[in-house]
Design a protein around this motif. Structure first.
Motif, PDB file in Angstrom:
ATOM      1  N   ARG A 207       0.769  -1.236  -0.079  1.00  0.00           N
ATOM      2  CA  ARG A 207       0.170   0.116   0.032  1.00  0.00           C
ATOM      3  C   ARG A 207       0.907   1.322   0.014  1.00  0.00           C
ATOM      4  O   ARG A 207       0.291   2.319   0.122  1.00  0.00           O
ATOM      5  N   TRP A 208       2.068   1.199  -0.302  1.00  0.00           N
ATOM      6  CA  TRP A 208       3.063   2.475  -0.491  1.00  0.00           C
ATOM      7  C   TRP A 208       4.112   1.916  -1.402  1.00  0.00           C
ATOM      8  O   TRP A 208       5.204   1.530  -1.129  1.00  0.00           O
ATOM      9  N   THR A 209       3.651   1.988  -2.596  1.00  0.00           N
ATOM     10  CA  THR A 209       4.361   1.581  -3.864  1.00  0.00           C
ATOM     11  C   THR A 209       4.331   2.515  -4.970  1.00  0.00           C
ATOM     12  O   THR A 209       3.475   3.523  -4.986  1.00  0.00           O
ATOM     13  N   LEU A 210       5.033   1.915  -5.801  1.00  0.00           N
ATOM     14  CA  LEU A 210       4.824   2.797  -7.328  1.00  0.00           C
ATOM     15  C   LEU A 210       3.314   3.195  -8.011  1.00  0.00           C
ATOM     16  O   LEU A 210       3.024   4.148  -8.364  1.00  0.00           O
ATOM     17  N   VAL A 211       2.681   2.039  -7.366  1.00  0.00           N
ATOM     18  CA  VAL A 211       1.312   2.190  -8.191  1.00  0.00           C
ATOM     19  C   VAL A 211       0.038   2.186  -7.087  1.00  0.00           C
ATOM     20  O   VAL A 211      -1.151   2.129  -7.458  1.00  0.00           O
ATOM     21  N   ASP A 212       0.461   2.247  -5.837  1.00  0.00           N
ATOM     22  CA  ASP A 212      -0.568   2.080  -4.959  1.00  0.00           C
ATOM     23  C   ASP A 212      -0.117   2.978  -3.723  1.00  0.00           C
ATOM     24  O   ASP A 212       0.787   2.788  -2.998  1.00  0.00           O
ATOM     25  N   ARG A 213      -0.904   4.055  -3.332  1.00  0.00           N
ATOM     26  CA  ARG A 213      -0.579   5.077  -2.292  1.00  0.00           C
ATOM     27  C   ARG A 213      -1.589   5.075  -0.999  1.00  0.00           C
ATOM     28  O   ARG A 213      -1.823   5.953  -0.585  1.00  0.00           O
ATOM     29  N   SER A 214      -2.252   3.870  -0.883  1.00  0.00           N
ATOM     30  CA  SER A 214      -3.352   3.869   0.135  1.00  0.00           C
ATOM     31  C   SER A 214      -3.041   4.162   1.351  1.00  0.00           C
ATOM     32  O   SER A 214      -3.572   4.866   2.055  1.00  0.00           O
ATOM     33  N   ALA A 215      -1.589   3.915   1.540  1.00  0.00           N
ATOM     34  CA  ALA A 215      -1.148   4.133   3.171  1.00  0.00           C
ATOM     35  C   ALA A 215      -0.378   5.523   3.360  1.00  0.00           C
ATOM     36  O   ALA A 215      -0.123   5.622   4.371  1.00  0.00           O
ATOM     37  N   ALA A 321      15.807  13.132 -11.253  1.00  0.00           N
ATOM     38  CA  ALA A 321      14.446  13.429 -10.654  1.00  0.00           C
ATOM     39  C   ALA A 321      13.392  13.531 -11.700  1.00  0.00           C
ATOM     40  O   ALA A 321      12.183  13.330 -11.575  1.00  0.00           O
ATOM     41  N   ASP A 322      13.482  13.738 -12.912  1.00  0.00           N
ATOM     42  CA  ASP A 322      12.507  13.915 -14.093  1.00  0.00           C
ATOM     43  C   ASP A 322      11.833  12.543 -14.286  1.00  0.00           C
ATOM     44  O   ASP A 322      10.741  12.581 -14.670  1.00  0.00           O
ATOM     45  N   PHE A 323      12.595  11.403 -13.927  1.00  0.00           N
ATOM     46  CA  PHE A 323      12.056   9.771 -13.815  1.00  0.00           C
ATOM     47  C   PHE A 323      10.747   9.991 -12.994  1.00  0.00           C
ATOM     48  O   PHE A 323       9.893   9.486 -13.202  1.00  0.00           O
ATOM     49  N   TRP A 324      11.210  10.548 -11.499  1.00  0.00           N
ATOM     50  CA  TRP A 324      10.198  10.397 -10.663  1.00  0.00           C
ATOM     51  C   TRP A 324       8.988  11.226 -11.125  1.00  0.00           C
ATOM     52  O   TRP A 324       7.900  11.058 -10.799  1.00  0.00           O
ATOM     53  N   GLU A 325       9.130  12.479 -11.752  1.00  0.00           N
ATOM     54  CA  GLU A 325       7.856  13.205 -12.036  1.00  0.00           C
ATOM     55  C   GLU A 325       7.090  12.775 -12.932  1.00  0.00           C
ATOM     56  O   GLU A 325       6.011  12.608 -12.812  1.00  0.00           O
ATOM     57  N   GLU A 326       7.797  11.972 -13.882  1.00  0.00           N
ATOM     58  CA  GLU A 326       7.007  11.462 -15.331  1.00  0.00           C
ATOM     59  C   GLU A 326       6.198  10.168 -14.500  1.00  0.00           C
ATOM     60  O   GLU A 326       5.064  10.021 -14.851  1.00  0.00           O
ATOM     61  N   ALA A 327       6.928   9.440 -13.367  1.00  0.00           N
ATOM     62  CA  ALA A 327       6.410   8.240 -12.943  1.00  0.00           C
ATOM     63  C   ALA A 327       5.103   8.759 -12.175  1.00  0.00           C
ATOM     64  O   ALA A 327       3.963   7.920 -12.264  1.00  0.00           O
ATOM     65  N   GLU A 328       5.013   9.781 -11.636  1.00  0.00           N
ATOM     66  CA  GLU A 328       3.928  10.263 -10.652  1.00  0.00           C
ATOM     67  C   GLU A 328       2.878  10.356 -11.484  1.00  0.00           C
ATOM     68  O   GLU A 328       1.504  10.184 -11.262  1.00  0.00           O
ATOM     69  N   GLU A 329       3.032  10.958 -12.819  1.00  0.00           N
ATOM     70  CA  GLU A 329       1.965  11.093 -13.704  1.00  0.00           C
ATOM     71  C   GLU A 329       1.406  10.134 -14.261  1.00  0.00           C
ATOM     72  O   GLU A 329       0.038   9.989 -14.907  1.00  0.00           O
ATOM     73  N   LEU A 330       1.828   8.774 -13.971  1.00  0.00           N
ATOM     74  CA  LEU A 330       1.454   7.502 -14.466  1.00  0.00           C
ATOM     75  C   LEU A 330       0.624   6.764 -13.358  1.00  0.00           C
ATOM     76  O   LEU A 330      -0.003   5.742 -13.763  1.00  0.00           O
ATOM     77  N   LEU A 331       0.617   7.307 -12.176  1.00  0.00           N
ATOM     78  CA  LEU A 331       0.014   6.737 -10.876  1.00  0.00           C
ATOM     79  C   LEU A 331      -1.426   6.690 -11.190  1.00  0.00           C
ATOM     80  O   LEU A 331      -2.104   7.613 -11.516  1.00  0.00           O
ATOM     81  N   PRO A 332      -2.001   5.248 -11.102  1.00  0.00           N
ATOM     82  CA  PRO A 332      -3.470   5.344 -11.237  1.00  0.00           C
ATOM     83  C   PRO A 332      -4.245   5.902 -10.255  1.00  0.00           C
ATOM     84  O   PRO A 332      -3.608   6.234  -8.985  1.00  0.00           O
ATOM     85  N   GLY A 333      -5.387   6.136 -10.434  1.00  0.00           N
ATOM     86  CA  GLY A 333      -6.105   6.685  -9.351  1.00  0.00           C
ATOM     87  C   GLY A 333      -6.482   6.126  -7.961  1.00  0.00           C
ATOM     88  O   GLY A 333      -6.549   4.807  -8.066  1.00  0.00           O
ATOM     89  N   PRO A 334      -6.912   6.710  -6.834  1.00  0.00           N
ATOM     90  CA  PRO A 334      -7.333   5.880  -5.781  1.00  0.00           C
ATOM     91  C   PRO A 334      -8.548   4.775  -5.897  1.00  0.00           C
ATOM     92  O   PRO A 334      -8.261   3.803  -5.170  1.00  0.00           O
ATOM     93  N   ASP A 335      -9.454   4.953  -7.095  1.00  0.00           N
ATOM     94  CA  ASP A 335      -9.954   3.882  -7.122  1.00  0.00           C
ATOM     95  C   ASP A 335      -9.445   2.416  -7.625  1.00  0.00           C
ATOM     96  O   ASP A 335     -10.046   1.237  -7.409  1.00  0.00           O
ATOM     97  N   ALA A 336      -8.157   2.681  -8.223  1.00  0.00           N
ATOM     98  CA  ALA A 336      -7.500   1.483  -8.475  1.00  0.00           C
ATOM     99  C   ALA A 336      -6.520   0.919  -7.303  1.00  0.00           C
ATOM    100  O   ALA A 336      -6.067  -0.072  -7.328  1.00  0.00           O
ATOM    101  N   TRP A 337      -6.426   1.752  -6.356  1.00  0.00           N
ATOM    102  CA  TRP A 337      -5.725   1.249  -4.993  1.00  0.00           C
ATOM    103  C   TRP A 337      -6.293   0.267  -4.080  1.00  0.00           C
ATOM    104  O   TRP A 337      -7.588   0.205  -4.261  1.00  0.00           O
ATOM    105  N   LEU A 338      -5.875  -0.547  -3.584  1.00  0.00           N
ATOM    106  CA  LEU A 338      -6.125  -1.547  -2.596  1.00  0.00           C
ATOM    107  C   LEU A 338      -7.392  -1.141  -1.398  1.00  0.00           C
ATOM    108  O   LEU A 338      -8.080  -1.649  -1.238  1.00  0.00           O
ATOM    109  N   ASP A 339      -7.026   0.133  -0.780  1.00  0.00           N
ATOM    110  CA  ASP A 339      -7.843   0.940  -0.081  1.00  0.00           C
ATOM    111  C   ASP A 339      -8.067   2.064  -0.487  1.00  0.00           C
ATOM    112  O   ASP A 339      -8.591   2.918   0.508  1.00  0.00           O
ATOM    113  N   GLY A 340      -8.362   2.483  -1.688  1.00  0.00           N
ATOM    114  CA  GLY A 340      -8.752   3.757  -1.953  1.00  0.00           C
ATOM    115  C   GLY A 340      -7.773   4.930  -1.285  1.00  0.00           C
ATOM    116  O   GLY A 340      -6.699   4.519  -1.221  1.00  0.00           O
TER     117      GLY A 340
END
Length: 341
Positions: A207-215, A321-340
């Motif tokens: 829940r604290w990963t590249l693609v899930d920020r529920s935590a 740093a620009d890698f991480w900025e681009e990666a943030e733009e690819l993060l799916p929204g909360p509806d796709a996270w394990l706990d929203g």
């Protein structure tokens, strides 16, 4: 805290080189120091139903030896992993190393978790779980013991006088164990336990990963109150450990369940981003956690010696740093996270 702020790493730090400055750091809430990477022992007991592969006993022993010969100074396991087999194999590896060297590596921290048995998560069961873990691991003292997966039981039962939480605190106060941690999944449940104010350490997983920020808010709350934070399952059960998609079941699952389409699309986009920057998805997934100043240790499951070496090598690949900025733009929204959100 806004949703945007909650799902970003605040004031990222440089990823430490294994054994170099910043590799060892204090674990807030305790008197322990831990390495940035913690070797996760859940695969050592062999759980093919979860991970999709078997691990032989001799392979597990070789893996523990590889960890102890490396700069990693923290091991993580649990009483219930493979009905105790993870602890038994880890204990055998620790004993073999001790026999060869006369002692374990200085500063080694072995963390485990208490688990229920046959539906029993009482205070008495917690005491038996601790004793079983001591015996299997061959350790007189357990420096960090987590309450494991409390979300599967009623909060009122586990927090009742003389219950599981009470007993862990009593064991800590009596000096029978070291620090007391909280290790589990669903964020609302973990927050309820964290707010009891009795846990020294919080372990979150998936829940604290590249693609899930529920935590996000949970990690922030723990850090603000001086509770140590450990981040586990940063590969989401395997999907983020694959730069090239495989035929394994983990290629379409996140957090041990089918991944939603938004998550699969984000993973594909992140793979392409990594390729453009000359790196791989596993490197990025690991470093996401390592660059977070609130995370004391990042748990990476290991099942073979080569995995130890590959994990350490992944720490040394710089990402701009620009890698991480681009990666943030690819993060799916909360509806796709394990706990929203």
């Amino acid at each position: 805290m806004s949703l945007r702020a909650a799902h970003r790493v605040p004031a990222p730090v440089d990823v430490p080189a294994p054994g170099g400055p910043g590799w060892m750091r204090p674990l807030p809430g305790t008197d322990l120091s831990v390495s940035a990477v913690c070797a996760g022992g859940s695969p050592l007991g062999s759980m093919p139903a979860v991970f999709g592969y078997d691990v032989a006993a001799d392979q597990a022993a070789d893996t523990v030896r590889a960890v102890l010969d490396s700069p990693i100074r923290m091991l993580d396991t649990a009483n219930g992993y493979s009905d105790g087999e993870s602890e038994r194999r880890m204990g055998a590896g620790l004993a073999a190393y001790r026999a060869d060297h006369g002692a374990l590596p200085p500063g080694l921290v072995v963390a485990t978790k208490v688990d229920p048995r046959d539906g029993d998560y009482s205070g008495d069961r917690v005491r038996r779980s601790v004793e079983e873990s001591r015996e299997r691991l061959g350790l007189d003292h357990l420096p960090l013991v987590h309450l494991h997966d409390p979300e599967n039981f009623a909060f009122e039962d586990l927090t009742a006088p003389g219950g599981a939480v009470d007993t862990l605190v009593e064991l800590r106060e009596a000096g029978e164990i070291g620090a007391v941690g909280l290790a589990g999944g669903p964020v609302p449940v973990m927050r309820r336990y964290l707010d009891l104010g009795v846990f020294d350490v919080l372990l979150v997983h998936n829940r604290w990963t590249l693609v899930d920020r529920s935590a996000g808010r949970l990690v922030a709350a723990a850090a603000e109150r001086g509770t140590g934070v450990i981040d586990a399952a940063v590969y989401g059960g395997g999907i983020l450990a694959q730069q090239t998609p495989s035929e394994r079941r983990s290629a379409t699952r996140y957090g041990y369940r089918p991944a939603p389409p938004e998550t699969l699309a984000a993973v594909d986009a992140l793979r392409a981003l990594c390729a453009r920057h000359g790196t791989t998805l596993p490197v990025a997934a690991l470093q996401f956690s390592l660059r977070d100043p609130r995370i004391a240790a990042t748990v990476v499951g290991v099942s073979r010696p080569e995995r130890v070496a590959a994990t350490l090598a992944a720490c040394g690949t710089p990402l701009p740093a620009d890698f991480w900025e681009e990666a943030e733009e690819l993060l799916p929204g909360p509806d796709a996270w394990l706990d929203g959100a």
